[in-house]
Design a protein around this motif. Structure first.
Motif, mmCIF file in Angstrom:
data_model
loop_
_atom_site.group_PDB
_atom_site.id
_atom_site.type_symbol
_atom_site.label_atom_id
_atom_site.label_comp_id
_atom_site.label_asym_id
_atom_site.label_seq_id
_atom_site.Cartn_x
_atom_site.Cartn_y
_atom_site.Cartn_z
ATOM 1 N N SER A 47 0.821 -1.203 0.000
ATOM 2 C CA SER A 47 0.000 0.000 0.000
ATOM 3 C C SER A 47 0.861 1.261 0.000
ATOM 4 O O SER A 47 0.592 2.225 -0.721
ATOM 5 N N LYS A 48 1.918 1.258 0.796
ATOM 6 C CA LYS A 48 2.814 2.417 0.854
ATOM 7 C C LYS A 48 3.510 2.632 -0.492
ATOM 8 O O LYS A 48 3.715 3.772 -0.919
ATOM 9 N N LEU A 49 3.853 1.546 -1.184
ATOM 10 C CA LEU A 49 4.469 1.668 -2.502
ATOM 11 C C LEU A 49 3.512 2.343 -3.482
ATOM 12 O O LEU A 49 3.925 3.198 -4.272
ATOM 13 N N ALA A 50 2.238 1.981 -3.417
ATOM 14 C CA ALA A 50 1.240 2.634 -4.272
ATOM 15 C C ALA A 50 1.150 4.126 -3.946
ATOM 16 O O ALA A 50 1.023 4.965 -4.848
ATOM 17 N N GLU A 51 1.263 4.459 -2.665
ATOM 18 C CA GLU A 51 1.242 5.867 -2.257
ATOM 19 C C GLU A 51 2.473 6.609 -2.770
ATOM 20 O O GLU A 51 2.378 7.759 -3.218
ATOM 21 N N VAL A 52 3.622 5.972 -2.721
ATOM 22 C CA VAL A 52 4.845 6.577 -3.255
ATOM 23 C C VAL A 52 4.682 6.842 -4.749
ATOM 24 O O VAL A 52 5.054 7.910 -5.254
ATOM 25 N N LEU A 53 4.107 5.881 -5.462
ATOM 26 C CA LEU A 53 3.866 6.070 -6.894
ATOM 27 C C LEU A 53 2.924 7.246 -7.115
ATOM 28 O O LEU A 53 3.163 8.083 -7.995
ATOM 29 N N GLU A 54 1.869 7.329 -6.324
ATOM 30 C CA GLU A 54 0.919 8.444 -6.450
ATOM 31 C C GLU A 54 1.636 9.790 -6.312
ATOM 32 O O GLU A 54 1.445 10.691 -7.138
ATOM 33 N N ASP A 62 -6.365 8.129 -7.164
ATOM 34 C CA ASP A 62 -6.660 7.262 -8.306
ATOM 35 C C ASP A 62 -5.478 7.251 -9.281
ATOM 36 O O ASP A 62 -5.283 8.191 -10.054
ATOM 37 N N LEU A 63 -4.713 6.166 -9.248
ATOM 38 C CA LEU A 63 -3.528 6.071 -10.109
ATOM 39 C C LEU A 63 -3.900 6.064 -11.586
ATOM 40 O O LEU A 63 -3.169 6.623 -12.410
ATOM 41 N N ASP A 64 -5.023 5.450 -11.930
ATOM 42 C CA ASP A 64 -5.451 5.435 -13.332
ATOM 43 C C ASP A 64 -5.782 6.855 -13.809
ATOM 44 O O ASP A 64 -5.428 7.239 -14.926
ATOM 45 N N ARG A 65 -6.419 7.627 -12.961
ATOM 46 C CA ARG A 65 -6.752 9.016 -13.306
ATOM 47 C C ARG A 65 -5.477 9.849 -13.470
ATOM 48 O O ARG A 65 -5.366 10.674 -14.383
ATOM 49 N N LEU A 66 -4.517 9.620 -12.590
ATOM 50 C CA LEU A 66 -3.245 10.345 -12.693
ATOM 51 C C LEU A 66 -2.488 9.947 -13.956
ATOM 52 O O LEU A 66 -1.889 10.800 -14.618
ATOM 53 N N LEU A 67 -2.543 8.672 -14.318
ATOM 54 C CA LEU A 67 -1.916 8.228 -15.560
ATOM 55 C C LEU A 67 -2.575 8.891 -16.768
ATOM 56 O O LEU A 67 -1.879 9.344 -17.684
ATOM 57 N N GLU A 68 -3.896 8.968 -16.758
ATOM 58 C CA GLU A 68 -4.607 9.647 -17.858
ATOM 59 C C GLU A 68 -4.156 11.106 -17.960
ATOM 60 O O GLU A 68 -3.976 11.623 -19.066
ATOM 61 N N ALA A 69 -3.986 11.746 -16.821
ATOM 62 C CA ALA A 69 -3.517 13.140 -16.833
ATOM 63 C C ALA A 69 -2.108 13.234 -17.410
ATOM 64 O O ALA A 69 -1.806 14.140 -18.193
ATOM 65 N N GLU A 92 2.841 3.602 -16.919
ATOM 66 C CA GLU A 92 1.652 2.795 -17.206
ATOM 67 C C GLU A 92 1.664 1.408 -16.554
ATOM 68 O O GLU A 92 0.696 1.046 -15.873
ATOM 69 N N PRO A 93 2.719 0.604 -16.706
ATOM 70 C CA PRO A 93 2.671 -0.720 -16.075
ATOM 71 C C PRO A 93 2.652 -0.646 -14.545
ATOM 72 O O PRO A 93 2.066 -1.503 -13.885
ATOM 73 N N LEU A 94 3.250 0.382 -13.980
ATOM 74 C CA LEU A 94 3.227 0.562 -12.530
ATOM 75 C C LEU A 94 1.816 0.888 -12.055
ATOM 76 O O LEU A 94 1.337 0.348 -11.055
ATOM 77 N N CYS A 95 1.157 1.774 -12.770
ATOM 78 C CA CYS A 95 -0.227 2.118 -12.421
ATOM 79 C C CYS A 95 -1.133 0.903 -12.566
ATOM 80 O O CYS A 95 -1.983 0.649 -11.706
ATOM 81 N N ASP A 96 -0.948 0.151 -13.638
ATOM 82 C CA ASP A 96 -1.750 -1.055 -13.838
ATOM 83 C C ASP A 96 -1.568 -2.030 -12.687
ATOM 84 O O ASP A 96 -2.532 -2.634 -12.211
ATOM 85 N N ALA A 97 -0.336 -2.183 -12.223
ATOM 86 C CA ALA A 97 -0.040 -3.152 -11.164
ATOM 87 C C ALA A 97 -0.480 -2.678 -9.786
ATOM 88 O O ALA A 97 -0.848 -3.495 -8.939
ATOM 89 N N LEU A 98 -0.462 -1.374 -9.545
ATOM 90 C CA LEU A 98 -0.673 -0.870 -8.189
ATOM 91 C C LEU A 98 -1.977 -0.105 -7.987
ATOM 92 O O LEU A 98 -2.285 0.290 -6.861
ATOM 93 N N ALA A 99 -2.773 0.083 -9.036
ATOM 94 C CA ALA A 99 -3.985 0.905 -8.933
ATOM 95 C C ALA A 99 -4.945 0.410 -7.855
ATOM 96 O O ALA A 99 -5.466 1.206 -7.072
ATOM 97 N N GLU A 100 -5.176 -0.861 -7.783
ATOM 98 C CA GLU A 100 -6.123 -1.382 -6.798
ATOM 99 C C GLU A 100 -5.487 -1.569 -5.431
ATOM 100 O O GLU A 100 -6.175 -1.570 -4.416
ATOM 101 N N VAL A 101 -4.180 -1.729 -5.393
ATOM 102 C CA VAL A 101 -3.461 -2.011 -4.154
ATOM 103 C C VAL A 101 -3.683 -0.928 -3.116
ATOM 104 O O VAL A 101 -3.821 -1.194 -1.928
#
Length: 117
Positions: free
Chosen positions: A18-25, A44-51, A64-73
């Motif tokens: 979860s913290k890794l997803a936050e770091v990515l955000e 929302d990592l997918d929304r940020l990727l779209e931006a 993109e692959p990071l967002c795909d892997a961590l979006a739900e996490v």
């Protein structure tokens, strides 16, 4: 470093994931701000990727692959009832390295932007 250490020692998988997803955000937001985005409150990592794609960031493909892997996490690892799968430590360690590489790319792009000003 905390996430990397947890992954190396195989301690606290869901918290580290979860913290890794936050770091990515936060890293995505840093890149977006560099591109001229107006900060908004979202996890929302997918929304940020779209931006990122909308702002034509050259780092969107790397993200993109990071967002795909961590979006739900970000959500599933924070709340009970979603932790049915066994921890995949090798995958987490790969993701830690990939997010670290993305962070370095964002730092480099930011440094390049500042040197051109």
């Amino acid at each position: 470093d905390l996430v990397r250490l947890a992954a190396e020692r195989e301690v606290g998988f869901h918290a580290a994931h979860s913290k890794l997803a936050e770091v990515l955000e936060k890293t995505l937001k840093a890149e977006l701000l560099r591109c001229g985005w107006t900060l908004e409150k979202t996890h929302d990592l997918d929304r940020l990727l779209e931006a990122l794609e909308t702002f034509h960031s050259p780092l969107a493909k790397q993200a993109e692959p990071l967002c795909d892997a961590l979006a739900e996490v970000y959500f599933t690892d924070r709340y009970p009832g979603f932790d049915f799968d066994d921890p995949d430590w090798p995958a987490l360690r790969r993701q830690v390295e990939q997010v670290a590489a993305f962070m370095e790319a964002v730092k480099s792009a930011s440094a390049d932007s500042h040197s051109k000003e």
